[in-house]
Design a protein around this motif. Structure first.
Motif, PDB file in Angstrom:
ATOM      1  N   THR A  14       3.999  -2.108   5.174  1.00  0.00           N
ATOM      2  CA  THR A  14       4.683  -2.868   6.341  1.00  0.00           C
ATOM      3  C   THR A  14       4.606  -4.277   6.437  1.00  0.00           C
ATOM      4  O   THR A  14       5.533  -4.965   6.610  1.00  0.00           O
ATOM      5  CB  THR A  14       4.185  -1.966   7.565  1.00  0.00           C
ATOM      6  OG1 THR A  14       4.041  -0.654   7.406  1.00  0.00           O
ATOM      7  CG2 THR A  14       5.040  -2.451   8.678  1.00  0.00           C
ATOM      8  N   VAL A  15       3.386  -4.795   6.542  1.00  0.00           N
ATOM      9  CA  VAL A  15       3.288  -6.334   7.046  1.00  0.00           C
ATOM     10  C   VAL A  15       3.324  -7.024   5.702  1.00  0.00           C
ATOM     11  O   VAL A  15       4.047  -8.263   5.750  1.00  0.00           O
ATOM     12  CB  VAL A  15       1.693  -6.524   7.469  1.00  0.00           C
ATOM     13  CG1 VAL A  15       1.538  -7.814   7.915  1.00  0.00           C
ATOM     14  CG2 VAL A  15       1.437  -5.587   8.590  1.00  0.00           C
ATOM     15  N   ASP A  45       0.441  -4.784  -5.796  1.00  0.00           N
ATOM     16  CA  ASP A  45       0.418  -3.385  -4.861  1.00  0.00           C
ATOM     17  C   ASP A  45       0.306  -2.351  -5.873  1.00  0.00           C
ATOM     18  O   ASP A  45       0.176  -2.787  -7.073  1.00  0.00           O
ATOM     19  CB  ASP A  45       1.655  -3.286  -4.164  1.00  0.00           C
ATOM     20  CG  ASP A  45       1.532  -2.196  -2.832  1.00  0.00           C
ATOM     21  OD1 ASP A  45       1.307  -0.997  -3.305  1.00  0.00           O
ATOM     22  OD2 ASP A  45       1.739  -2.607  -1.811  1.00  0.00           O
ATOM     23  N   ARG A  49       7.609   0.047  -6.363  1.00  0.00           N
ATOM     24  CA  ARG A  49       8.709   0.807  -5.896  1.00  0.00           C
ATOM     25  C   ARG A  49       9.555  -0.123  -5.155  1.00  0.00           C
ATOM     26  O   ARG A  49       9.065  -1.341  -4.588  1.00  0.00           O
ATOM     27  CB  ARG A  49       8.291   2.212  -5.284  1.00  0.00           C
ATOM     28  CG  ARG A  49       7.439   1.828  -3.835  1.00  0.00           C
ATOM     29  CD  ARG A  49       6.993   3.063  -3.025  1.00  0.00           C
ATOM     30  NE  ARG A  49       6.301   2.761  -2.016  1.00  0.00           N
ATOM     31  CZ  ARG A  49       4.757   2.480  -1.946  1.00  0.00           C
ATOM     32  NH1 ARG A  49       4.340   2.810  -2.976  1.00  0.00           N
ATOM     33  NH2 ARG A  49       4.248   2.231  -0.701  1.00  0.00           N
ATOM     34  N   GLY A  81      -5.695  -3.502   3.918  1.00  0.00           N
ATOM     35  CA  GLY A  81      -6.518  -2.977   4.857  1.00  0.00           C
ATOM     36  C   GLY A  81      -7.534  -2.231   4.370  1.00  0.00           C
ATOM     37  O   GLY A  81      -7.882  -2.293   3.368  1.00  0.00           O
ATOM     38  N   GLY A 303       4.139  -3.850  14.171  1.00  0.00           N
ATOM     39  CA  GLY A 303       5.275  -3.649  13.428  1.00  0.00           C
ATOM     40  C   GLY A 303       5.614  -4.814  12.518  1.00  0.00           C
ATOM     41  O   GLY A 303       4.790  -5.962  12.414  1.00  0.00           O
TER      42      GLY A 303
HETATM   43  N1  NAP Z   1       1.178  -2.264  10.527  1.00  0.00           N
HETATM   44  C1  NAP Z   1       0.949  -3.043  11.653  1.00  0.00           C
HETATM   45  O1  NAP Z   1       2.070  -3.204  12.362  1.00  0.00           O
HETATM   46  C2  NAP Z   1      -0.050  -3.992  11.629  1.00  0.00           C
HETATM   47  C3  NAP Z   1      -0.228  -4.764  12.564  1.00  0.00           C
HETATM   48  C4  NAP Z   1      -1.417  -5.758  12.838  1.00  0.00           C
HETATM   49  C5  NAP Z   1      -2.478  -5.401  11.489  1.00  0.00           C
HETATM   50  N2  NAP Z   1      -1.975  -4.837  10.525  1.00  0.00           N
HETATM   51  C6  NAP Z   1      -3.139  -4.802   9.388  1.00  0.00           C
HETATM   52  O2  NAP Z   1      -2.512  -5.309   8.343  1.00  0.00           O
HETATM   53  C7  NAP Z   1      -2.879  -4.583   7.131  1.00  0.00           C
HETATM   54  C8  NAP Z   1      -1.892  -3.917   6.247  1.00  0.00           C
HETATM   55  O3  NAP Z   1      -1.167  -2.941   7.255  1.00  0.00           O
HETATM   56  P1  NAP Z   1       0.131  -2.143   6.933  1.00  0.00           P
HETATM   57  O4  NAP Z   1       0.653  -1.365   8.016  1.00  0.00           O
HETATM   58  O5  NAP Z   1       0.981  -2.953   6.191  1.00  0.00           O
HETATM   59  O6  NAP Z   1      -0.298  -1.065   5.707  1.00  0.00           O
HETATM   60  P2  NAP Z   1       0.520  -0.503   4.484  1.00  0.00           P
HETATM   61  O7  NAP Z   1       1.829  -0.275   5.121  1.00  0.00           O
HETATM   62  O8  NAP Z   1      -0.460   0.817   4.444  1.00  0.00           O
HETATM   63  O9  NAP Z   1       0.376  -1.303   3.569  1.00  0.00           O
HETATM   64  C9  NAP Z   1      -0.643  -1.528   2.805  1.00  0.00           C
HETATM   65  C10 NAP Z   1      -0.324  -1.646   1.315  1.00  0.00           C
HETATM   66  O10 NAP Z   1      -1.385  -1.876   0.317  1.00  0.00           O
HETATM   67  C11 NAP Z   1      -1.165  -0.913  -0.813  1.00  0.00           C
HETATM   68  N3  NAP Z   1      -2.382  -0.927  -1.656  1.00  0.00           N
HETATM   69  C12 NAP Z   1      -3.345  -0.041  -1.256  1.00  0.00           C
HETATM   70  N4  NAP Z   1      -4.246  -0.023  -2.129  1.00  0.00           N
HETATM   71  C13 NAP Z   1      -3.982  -1.082  -2.755  1.00  0.00           C
HETATM   72  C14 NAP Z   1      -4.873  -1.801  -3.936  1.00  0.00           C
HETATM   73  N5  NAP Z   1      -5.865  -1.238  -4.436  1.00  0.00           N
HETATM   74  N6  NAP Z   1      -4.198  -2.979  -4.505  1.00  0.00           N
HETATM   75  C15 NAP Z   1      -2.855  -3.344  -4.056  1.00  0.00           C
HETATM   76  N7  NAP Z   1      -2.299  -2.594  -3.161  1.00  0.00           N
HETATM   77  C16 NAP Z   1      -2.817  -1.539  -2.531  1.00  0.00           C
HETATM   78  C17 NAP Z   1      -0.603   0.210  -0.233  1.00  0.00           C
HETATM   79  O11 NAP Z   1      -0.094   0.958  -1.213  1.00  0.00           O
HETATM   80  P3  NAP Z   1       0.414   2.628  -0.995  1.00  0.00           P
HETATM   81  O12 NAP Z   1       1.315   2.805  -0.045  1.00  0.00           O
HETATM   82  O13 NAP Z   1       0.668   2.965  -2.322  1.00  0.00           O
HETATM   83  O14 NAP Z   1      -1.091   3.232  -0.641  1.00  0.00           O
HETATM   84  C18 NAP Z   1       0.525  -0.190   0.752  1.00  0.00           C
HETATM   85  O15 NAP Z   1       1.737  -0.677   0.104  1.00  0.00           O
HETATM   86  C19 NAP Z   1      -4.011  -3.618   7.723  1.00  0.00           C
HETATM   87  O16 NAP Z   1      -5.350  -4.395   7.691  1.00  0.00           O
HETATM   88  C20 NAP Z   1      -3.457  -3.366   9.238  1.00  0.00           C
HETATM   89  O17 NAP Z   1      -4.594  -3.195  10.110  1.00  0.00           O
HETATM   90  C21 NAP Z   1      -0.913  -3.982  10.421  1.00  0.00           C
END
Ligand code: NAP
Length: 429
Positions: A14-15, A45, A49, A81, A303
């Motif tokens: 997402t981020v 990543d 995809r 994360g 978001g």
């Molecule tokens: N989403 C929000 O609104 C938000 C807001 C503030 C802060 N954050 C923080 O931002 C960070 C990312 O959040 P997100 O929501 O974007 O998470 P997310 O959508 O789950 O994205 C994480 C990405 O990292 C990939 N990944 C997992 N293991 C990996 C590895 N070993 N090497 C490379 N890529 C890998 C995942 O792949 P797979 O999907 O294939 O596992 C996924 O594409 C987190 O720390 C979260 O706490 C998020």
């Protein structure tokens, strides 16, 4: 125009995807504002995809650590994360190799922020984490830089959009926690495993970080008292309304003579307080500075787009050469301030009891309160049902948490008390 700033992004969820899209969409604006082109040189990543942008435009790594070890980028952006594992390794490796680090990872900063800041300072690089607290709200920058001339005694806020959405929907619809949680999950506002959010852990991560920036202390997640919102009932929400309050899950950090309070729990806040009207997925952060007085910032706490906005603000700071101590004072000088015990906390309380409706009940409860020096402010019993269990609600004047703990234990032992008393702290914001 200076040399381009080379950026490598680990994690394209997402981020991460949002960050790439923002840098692509606003490249000209960013170059004009920072005086440098911001160029993504590599992304990592697990699989390539469809991410909603042309991943082939950038050097691809399916191993984020390999990217951190090998890239020539100036900045590594960690958006995977998790407090441990790959995210931590990527950040540590990047710092050890003299790369700046930008992350949105509140769990990582809450658990390892002090050590990472020390390492970054020793390596002469930036560790930036604006997106870790308050999503798109520039709360770290405003506390650390905008309020640099103020001593800050208190910072608090609504730091988790999922909980605020659930509490808002419960109030608007009169439904219970489980039903609203299921709806939030179906709408994508809550994770399949919602425990980090609804049990207060996510808010605690953010609060630990805020306390460090506000008070110049080490990031002490273990010192945070944490309660979530699972126990909040539709009755509590309705009684709060009747008493002139809204229920919010707040993170509160406050300096007191007994030490630093860092607490996360549901609070009743007066309807006259601005924070009572921050609803749905919105977050709010309030800070009290000795010269500025009180400031409040409201915005989207999560978001793709708001969070990417905060990530890119950190990248732009690095492009401009803005260097500020990670937690406002040098990492070497962060103080390990003593934590205040929750039992020393003083405040007013709301208590909901389920008691048999029979003579003498109020007298027994009043005697317990009197014995512990707790003064009652209001009592509500909505309906009479002689011999049956009915909810009774009372609020207290300011008292010590330790006195309330003893009172509630004694009330629970009374024969007419049908379930464990439920307490919510009232905050006079
Ligand atoms: N989403 C929000 O609104 C938000 C807001 C503030 C802060 N954050 C923080 O931002 C960070 C990312 O959040 P997100 O929501 O974007 O998470 P997310 O959508 O789950 O994205 C994480 C990405 O990292 C990939 N990944 C997992 N293991 C990996 C590895 N070993 N090497 C490379 N890529 C890998 C995942 O792949 P797979 O999907 O294939 O596992 C996924 O594409 C987190 O720390 C979260 O706490 C998020």
């Amino acid at each position: 125009m200076g040399d381009p700033l080379r950026v490598a992004i680990a994690g394209l969820g997402t981020v991460g995807s949002g960050t790439v899209r923002l840098i692509e969409a606003n490249a000209g604006l960013l170059a004009a504002r920072t005086g440098r082109e911001i160029v993504i040189t590599a992304v990592a990543d697990l699989d390539p995809r469809d991410r909603g942008f042309a991943t082939e435009s950038y050097r691809w790594y399916d191993n984020a650590l390999a990217m951190a070890e090998n890239t020539d980028a100036d900045v590594i952006v960690e958006l995977i994360g998790g407090a441990e594992g790959i995210a931590r390794k990527v950040c540590e490796t990047a710092i050890a190799r003299g790369r700046h680090v930008v992350t949105a990872n509140k769990a990582l900063i809450a658990h390892h922020g002090t050590d990472l800041a020390r390492a970054a300072e020793a390596a002469g690089v930036t560790l930036a984490y604006e997106a870790a607290v308050g999503g798109g709200i520039p709360v770290i920058k405003s506390l650390r830089e905008g309020l640099v001339g103020n001593a800050c005694e208190r910072v608090y806020g609504i730091l988790n959009g999922t909980c605020n959405y659930i509490l808002t929907a419960m109030r608007e619809s009169g439904r219970g926690f489980q039903e609203v949680l299921a709806e939030a999950q179906a709408l994508g506002y809550a994770e399949a495993d919602p425990s980090f959010d609804v049990d207060g852990v996510d808010t605690a991560h953010k609060l630990a970080i805020l306390a460090s920036v506000a008070f110049g202390c080490t990031v002490d997640f273990a010192a945070v008292h944490i309660e979530g919102i699972r126990q909040i009932s539709a009755d509590d929400i309705a009684f709060a309304d009747e008493l002139g309050y809204r229920i919010k899950l707040l993170g509160i950090a406050k300096r007191t003579p007994a030490g630093v309070e860092r607490r996360v729990h549901p609070c009743m806040v007066p309807l006259g307080s601005p924070i009572a009207h921050v609803e749905g997925v919105f977050n709010a952060v309030v800070a009290d500075g000795d010269f500025v007085d009180t400031i409040i910032q409201v915005g989207r706490g999560a978001g793709e787009r708001p969070t990417a906005s905060a990530v890119v603000a950190d990248i732009a700071d690095i492009a401009r050469g803005n260097r500020v101590a990670t937690f406002a004072v040098s990492a070497a000088e962060l103080a390990a301030l003593p934590a205040a015990s929750m039992q020393n906390h003083r405040g007013a309380y709301y208590v909901r009891l389920m008691v048999l409706d029979k003579p003498g009940v109020f007298a027994d409860i009043a005697a317990i309160l009197r014995d512990h020096d707790v003064s009652m402010e209001a009592v509500i019993q909505r309906a009479r049902a002689p011999g049956e269990a009915v909810p009774v609600v009372m609020t207290t004047h300011e008292t010590a948490e330790s006195a309330m703990t003893h009172c509630l234990a004694a009330i629970q032992r009374l024969p007419f008390c049908q379930e464990a008393p439920h307490m919510i702290r009232i905050e006079p914001f």
